[in-house]
Design an enzyme around this catalytic site. Structure first.
Site, mmCIF file in Angstrom:
data_model
loop_
_atom_site.group_PDB
_atom_site.id
_atom_site.type_symbol
_atom_site.label_atom_id
_atom_site.label_comp_id
_atom_site.label_asym_id
_atom_site.label_seq_id
_atom_site.Cartn_x
_atom_site.Cartn_y
_atom_site.Cartn_z
ATOM 1 N N ASP A 38 0.829 -1.220 0.000
ATOM 2 C CA ASP A 38 0.000 0.000 0.000
ATOM 3 C C ASP A 38 0.858 1.264 0.000
ATOM 4 O O ASP A 38 2.006 1.251 0.442
ATOM 5 C CB ASP A 38 -0.909 0.011 1.235
ATOM 6 C CG ASP A 38 -0.120 -0.090 2.531
ATOM 7 O OD1 ASP A 38 0.826 -0.914 2.580
ATOM 8 O OD2 ASP A 38 -0.404 0.658 3.487
ATOM 9 N N GLU A 39 0.281 2.319 -0.461
ATOM 10 C CA GLU A 39 0.798 3.683 -0.314
ATOM 11 C C GLU A 39 2.297 3.823 -0.597
ATOM 12 O O GLU A 39 3.003 4.519 0.133
ATOM 13 C CB GLU A 39 0.514 4.190 1.117
ATOM 14 C CG GLU A 39 -0.954 4.220 1.449
ATOM 15 C CD GLU A 39 -1.235 4.543 2.915
ATOM 16 O OE1 GLU A 39 -2.156 5.306 3.172
ATOM 17 O OE2 GLU A 39 -0.526 4.016 3.801
HETATM 18 C C1 TNX Z 1 -3.852 3.754 5.712
HETATM 19 S S1 TNX Z 1 -4.906 1.138 5.039
HETATM 20 C C2 TNX Z 1 -2.848 2.802 5.784
HETATM 21 C C3 TNX Z 1 -2.110 2.621 7.034
HETATM 22 C C4 TNX Z 1 -2.545 3.580 8.096
HETATM 23 C C5 TNX Z 1 -4.042 3.732 8.054
HETATM 24 C C6 TNX Z 1 -4.598 4.586 9.132
HETATM 25 C C7 TNX Z 1 -3.552 0.967 4.476
HETATM 26 C C8 TNX Z 1 -3.369 -0.173 3.610
HETATM 27 N N1 TNX Z 1 -2.618 1.875 4.799
HETATM 28 O O1 TNX Z 1 -0.741 2.744 6.792
HETATM 29 O O2 TNX Z 1 -2.136 3.113 9.322
HETATM 30 O O3 TNX Z 1 -4.415 4.273 6.816
HETATM 31 O O4 TNX Z 1 -5.988 4.524 9.145
#
Ligand code: TNX
Length: 525
Positions: free
Chosen positions: A339-340
């Site tokens: 993710d991200e």
């Molecule tokens: C998004 S959900 C993230 C996390 C954070 C979260 C906080 C996701 C796959 N990545 O790194 O902790 O939001 O709500």
């Protein structure tokens, strides 16, 4: 004892118990209604027969002798009966008391009506309870129902010893989804083995079967890797807010895996990559691919770190990490995060996911990743966890990937309940107890075929929580609702009916010393 002798002994024990029933005087029980029992998750089908089984000191649990795991389920039930009622009930043995009265038989059955490995049938009569299941996992789910049916107080007027009256009738039950999980982020804040065990105890009661552990992130690396010791020596010593961090040794992790397995819960380990990797890169700077000098990070920003997807030594490192974790994770899955990864070039990200998928498969696991992984050409056996982008879920499903549903707007346990919540974030909105419950996983993502949904998972990110009390404040009662959404048919999920059953969980929540959030939407009893 030889198997055949054991089976015979058990047969005669049951016959003799049954024959004693004819000579026994009839007890008169108050009218009960099994259909109104506050069971969560709500079973598929319940038929009430309005009498009662009196659980007492002289009840005996018998279990199928063909599978030792059934006996373990029997012992688990006996232990829970002991802690709820104080009754010392024996398993597959006489308890020296007049034990011809009533018995519970946990039976391995190959009935075709038991459609899944977790299906079970409960036949509760005045003198016997039969629990049928194909596997010990099914029997384990069934005894959770039985636990929930045992009243808080005994009836002391029917016999000259106390009886805990269990309503009679039949329950036919099976899960809607094969995968019913919750996730705990042990990276942003570390949670000890005992804290995780307590969480496992609670979720087992509501028939969850997966605990996903988010074991690494920018703020901390939480699992010992013997071939790369600095990951925990350096990367394990930080957490959000500057606390001391912590990590699981491989022995600790095995202990958690075993504890979960006794509850028929699979641990899904996650190493988040190529982003969310600052703690790993602080430990071994050659891993870093963002072109900057890496420093320990204890804030809560996301999306600034990345592994170097172009370097071979990075993949040699990951081969070691995945091999070591896979070798102590008996479950079928390895979660690679994904993710991200905002500072990884798109082509690097794709290359990375495709290479890591091969490593995961080489070590005998199925890859799971957050929904962004579908940007890569992944194999149809891999699984995408939908949290953010609907298009990704649809793309994965078109590629043949099974989808786990964790939509942040509905299923994120780290979102605040409302603006007054003591802990939690609100980037995907506040999620009060009714909003958490009132959605249908089967239709939530428009156009996603039902058959591609592996199940649901409720993630608990830990930026704002650092101990069991805070964890429980965010997780409960919402996780109980996700347990029902994962198990019960959508026809059986009804908010008004659910909120009444939830209100009746208070004795359990109190007995377990759970710091749940007492939402005003529920008339707690
Ligand atoms: C998004 S959900 C993230 C996390 C954070 C979260 C906080 C996701 C796959 N990545 O790194 O902790 O939001 O709500």
């Amino acid at each position: 004892m030889k198997q055949s002798v054991k089976v015979l002994t058990l047969f005669f024990a049951i016959i003799s118990v049954a024959s004693c029933q004819w000579t026994k005087k009839e007890l008169v029980f108050p009218k009960t209604n099994l259909s109104e029992a506050p069971l969560i998750p709500k079973p598929l089908k319940t038929i009430a027969t309005h009498s009662a089984f009196g659980l007492a000191e002289n009840t005996i649990i018998y279990t199928s002798q063909v599978d030792p795991k059934f006996e373990q389920v029997g012992h688990f039930l006996a232990e829970k009966i002991k802690s709820k009622t104080g009754l010392g009930i024996s398993v597959n043995a006489s308890n020296g008391k007049n034990s011809t009265e009533r018995f519970i038989y946990i039976n391995k059955s190959d009935s075709v009506e038991l459609k899944t490995s977790e299906s079970y049938q409960l036949y509760i009569k005045k003198d016997s309870i039969f629990l049928n299941a194909k596997t010990a996992a099914g029997a384990f789910r069934g005894i959770q129902t039985l636990r929930q049916l045992i009243p808080e107080k005994s009836n002391d007027t029917i016999t000259d010893y106390p009886l805990w009256l269990i309503p009679t009738g039949k329950i036919f039950d099976e899960p809607k989804f094969e995968y019913r999980g919750t996730m705990l982020d042990v990276s942003r804040h570390f949670f000890s083995v005992d804290e995780v065990k307590k969480y496992l105890d609670i979720i087992a009661y509501y028939k969850f079967n997966v605990l996903h552990l988010h074991l690494s992130d920018d703020q901390g690396w939480r699992i010992e890797i013997k071939s790369w010791p600095k990951l925990t020596e350096v990367g394990g010593k930080t957490e959000v807010g500057g606390g001391v961090g912590g990590y699981y040794t491989q022995e600790d992790f095995k202990e958690l895996v075993a504890y979960a397995a006794e509850r028929h819960i699979t641990i899904v380990p996650e190493i988040d990559m190529p982003g969310h990797t600052n703690a790993a890169s602080v430990s071994y700077p050659f891993l870093n691919g963002n072109g900057k000098v890496v420093k320990p990070y204890t804030g809560t920003r996301v999306g600034f770190s990345t592994f170097d997807a172009q370097k071979d030594p990075v993949y040699a490192f990951l081969d070691d990490v995945i091999r070591e974790i896979a070798s102590i994770s008996p479950g079928p899955y390895f979660h690679i995060g994904g993710d991200e990864s905002h500072v990884t070039k798109k082509k690097d990200y794709i290359h990375f996911v495709e290479k890591v998928e091969k490593i995961v498969q080489k070590h005998g696991k199925q890859m799971v990743g957050w929904d962004e992984i579908v940007a890569a050409k992944i194999s149809p056996t891999s699984i995408a966890q939908h949290w953010h982008t609907t298009k990704n879920a649809l793309k994965g499903s078109a590629n043949g990937n099974k989808i786990i549903l964790s939509p942040a707007k509905k299923a994120y346990l780290d979102m605040k309940y409302d603006s007054l919540s003591k802990h939690g974030l609100n980037w995907s909105g506040c999620i009060p107890v009714d909003v958490a419950y009132n959605w249908n996983p089967e239709t939530y993502v428009q156009g996603l075929p039902k058959e591609t949904i592996l199940g649901i998972e409720a993630p608990l990110w830990s930026e704002t929580i650092s101990n069991s009390a805070e964890l429980e404040y965010l997780a409960f009662p919402r996780a109980i609702g996700y347990a029902e959404l994962g198990w019960s048919t959508s026809e059986n999920c009804d908010w008004e009916d659910y909120r009444n059953r939830l209100a009746k969980q208070v004795p359990f929540l109190n007995r377990m010393n759970i710091n749940y959030y007492p939402s005003e939407l529920i008339d707690w009893e």
